[in-house]
Scaffold this active site. Sequence first.
Site, mmCIF file in Angstrom:
data_model
loop_
_atom_site.group_PDB
_atom_site.id
_atom_site.type_symbol
_atom_site.label_atom_id
_atom_site.label_comp_id
_atom_site.label_asym_id
_atom_site.label_seq_id
_atom_site.Cartn_x
_atom_site.Cartn_y
_atom_site.Cartn_z
ATOM 1 C CG HIS A 61 -2.004 -1.028 1.111
ATOM 2 N ND1 HIS A 61 -3.293 -0.718 0.777
ATOM 3 C CD2 HIS A 61 -1.962 -2.377 1.247
ATOM 4 C CE1 HIS A 61 -4.012 -1.830 0.734
ATOM 5 N NE2 HIS A 61 -3.222 -2.852 1.016
ATOM 6 C CG ASP A 90 0.064 9.346 0.838
ATOM 7 O OD1 ASP A 90 -0.003 8.158 1.198
ATOM 8 O OD2 ASP A 90 -0.633 10.257 1.326
HETATM 9 C C1 GDG Z 1 -2.080 3.861 3.458
HETATM 10 C C2 GDG Z 1 -1.083 4.540 2.493
HETATM 11 C C3 GDG Z 1 -2.838 4.445 0.700
HETATM 12 C C4 GDG Z 1 -8.731 9.540 8.287
HETATM 13 N N1 GDG Z 1 -9.150 10.181 9.389
HETATM 14 C C5 GDG Z 1 -10.327 9.612 9.728
HETATM 15 C C6 GDG Z 1 -10.614 8.607 8.804
HETATM 16 N N2 GDG Z 1 -9.625 8.587 7.927
HETATM 17 C C7 GDG Z 1 -9.590 7.696 6.761
HETATM 18 C C8 GDG Z 1 -9.673 8.468 5.485
HETATM 19 C C9 GDG Z 1 -9.054 7.494 4.496
HETATM 20 C C10 GDG Z 1 -8.024 6.778 5.358
HETATM 21 O O1 GDG Z 1 -8.372 7.004 6.726
HETATM 22 C C11 GDG Z 1 -6.623 7.314 5.147
HETATM 23 O O2 GDG Z 1 -6.142 6.758 3.977
HETATM 24 P P1 GDG Z 1 -4.946 7.434 3.174
HETATM 25 O O3 GDG Z 1 -4.863 6.758 1.874
HETATM 26 O O4 GDG Z 1 -5.198 8.885 3.041
HETATM 27 O O5 GDG Z 1 -3.641 7.256 4.065
HETATM 28 P P2 GDG Z 1 -2.936 6.084 4.978
HETATM 29 O O6 GDG Z 1 -3.663 5.868 6.250
HETATM 30 O O7 GDG Z 1 -1.521 6.531 5.128
HETATM 31 O O8 GDG Z 1 -3.035 4.751 4.084
HETATM 32 C C12 GDG Z 1 -1.850 5.354 1.454
HETATM 33 C C13 GDG Z 1 -3.674 3.646 1.679
HETATM 34 O O9 GDG Z 1 -2.893 2.964 2.651
HETATM 35 C C14 GDG Z 1 -4.533 2.615 0.953
HETATM 36 O O10 GDG Z 1 -3.744 1.805 0.156
HETATM 37 O O11 GDG Z 1 -3.676 5.256 -0.077
HETATM 38 O O12 GDG Z 1 -0.944 5.929 0.527
HETATM 39 O O13 GDG Z 1 -0.173 5.389 3.213
HETATM 40 O O14 GDG Z 1 -9.996 6.558 4.064
HETATM 41 O O15 GDG Z 1 -11.005 8.809 5.223
HETATM 42 N N3 GDG Z 1 -11.740 7.865 8.828
HETATM 43 C C15 GDG Z 1 -12.620 8.115 9.839
HETATM 44 N N4 GDG Z 1 -12.380 9.063 10.802
HETATM 45 C C16 GDG Z 1 -11.264 9.836 10.764
HETATM 46 O O16 GDG Z 1 -11.079 10.706 11.616
HETATM 47 N N5 GDG Z 1 -13.754 7.399 9.917
#
Ligand code: GDG
Length: 470
Positions: free
Chosen positions: A163, A371
């Site tokens: 990821h 990212d």
């Molecule tokens: C890794 C990789 C890749 C965030 N705050 C809250 C919340 N979130 C959710 C968001 C989003 C998820 O968490 C974060 O996903 P990201 O992709 O932005 O980042 P990482 O956590 O670093 O994820 C990344 C991912 O894996 C998938 O392959 O895209 O590059 O680093 O869905 O909405 N959700 C809730 N409350 C929050 O306060 N419910």
Amino acid sequence: MAGGCTFLIVANRLPVDRVTDATGKAAWRRSPGGLVTAIAPVLQRRHGAWLGWAGAADEDLKPFEDDGMHLIPVPLSAEEVQDYYEGFSNATLWPLYHDVVGEPVYERSFWEAYQRVNRRFAEMAAEVAAPGAVVWVQDYQLQLVPAMLRELRPDLRIGFFLHIPFPPMELFYRLPWRRQIVEGLLGADLVGFQRPGAASNFIRLCRRLLNLKYQGNQVFVDDRVVRAQAFPISVDFNELDEVVRRPQTWRRAAQIREELGNPQKILLGVDRLDYTKGIGQRLSAFGELLGSGDIAPGEAVFVQIATPSRERVEQYRLLRDEIELQVGRINGEHARLGAPPVHYLHTSYSRAELAALYCAADVMVVTPLRDGMNLVAKEYVSCRGDQQGALVLSEFAGAADELRQAFLVNPYDIDGLKKIMLEAMRANPAELAKRMRAMRRRVATYDVDRWAADFMDALESHDETSREGR
Ligand code: GDG
């Protein structure tokens, strides 16, 4: 000995968190976070099982059912949490794979624990998987599992998806255990990455480090063929689109604007509090725009949701202090009574509240220094069925490959960031609609179902493809 699971997800964490309900009873709730958001629906549809750690050290839980999923907990001791999870996964691999934006720690005891825990995951998976089952291993914490599992169960079809980014060879070479990691991944039939560049980095490494032959995206390992390919992950577009069709989501968005003092523009950041996310850079840019008068007092507010993350890892504690100091400084210099320009929230929200925040945000600021993908950017696009809103997006997020109509930016360039943030704030509705429509088309087509289906198709059609390739 084989078990009865025909489809198995193996990931560091189970997709649920333990919560205490109103009566004081412990219950499980689906966890936030990229991986879970993406895979839970796939598993529910295929009636598969998920093997992973339940989140607390030193406990031995029996398998259980929750949210339509069969969950199999893997026990970890407190020391293993420290060395395998906080140590090797998050203090060694995480910074190394993210372009060394933080300094990786190379510690032999971390590596020992990483091997031990990976072996436990592999052994448990080998026990529950049915003959010929499909096993899909997730992410950087479990890179040794594919080879360990293949050794125990050569009958299985094994997929692996990373990821996070896969670094260029020059950086990967620093890892004292580089060879073992590459060999671990090569136990899979299919190794998936977020971007094509990451797959090429991996293939180049196989050639240089292990002297393996390759052709296109296929690497030849003994008598096997391993495919390395990009599968950009996505979000559940339809689910989000449906949430924002509910009138209460927009009512809540209007209320948020009201609570913020009805500014002309709301800028929003939503991230785990992580040093790869470029939170400091975007705050610097916003602070300077206030200082220079480019943004007039009261014209705009910045809402930064920083979800608590990895709080026991030293680098994350330091980052939190830095960000909070920065927010304090900006507000100290530019706030009027009752009207701070930055609203910083170190907490996590429900998905419904997040959707309302996305609807309220005129400018979504996503500025990671590196990212894998960044789901927040795609969630924002999915929520803007009104065709409005501007997405400021770092070139260093995987999402930038697909969301070309975003306001793309190099987050290291603070002047560039300031310029693009102003441009996004001042863009006219027709231009925003044009950009948003194109981005929505992309996310609606390449949604999370498509991602999982593409990966599974490639994994399940693997044998035929290999024969053709020889
Ligand atoms: C890794 C990789 C890749 C965030 N705050 C809250 C919340 N979130 C959710 C968001 C989003 C998820 O968490 C974060 O996903 P990201 O992709 O932005 O980042 P990482 O956590 O670093 O994820 C990344 C991912 O894996 C998938 O392959 O895209 O590059 O680093 O869905 O909405 N959700 C809730 N409350 C929050 O306060 N419910």
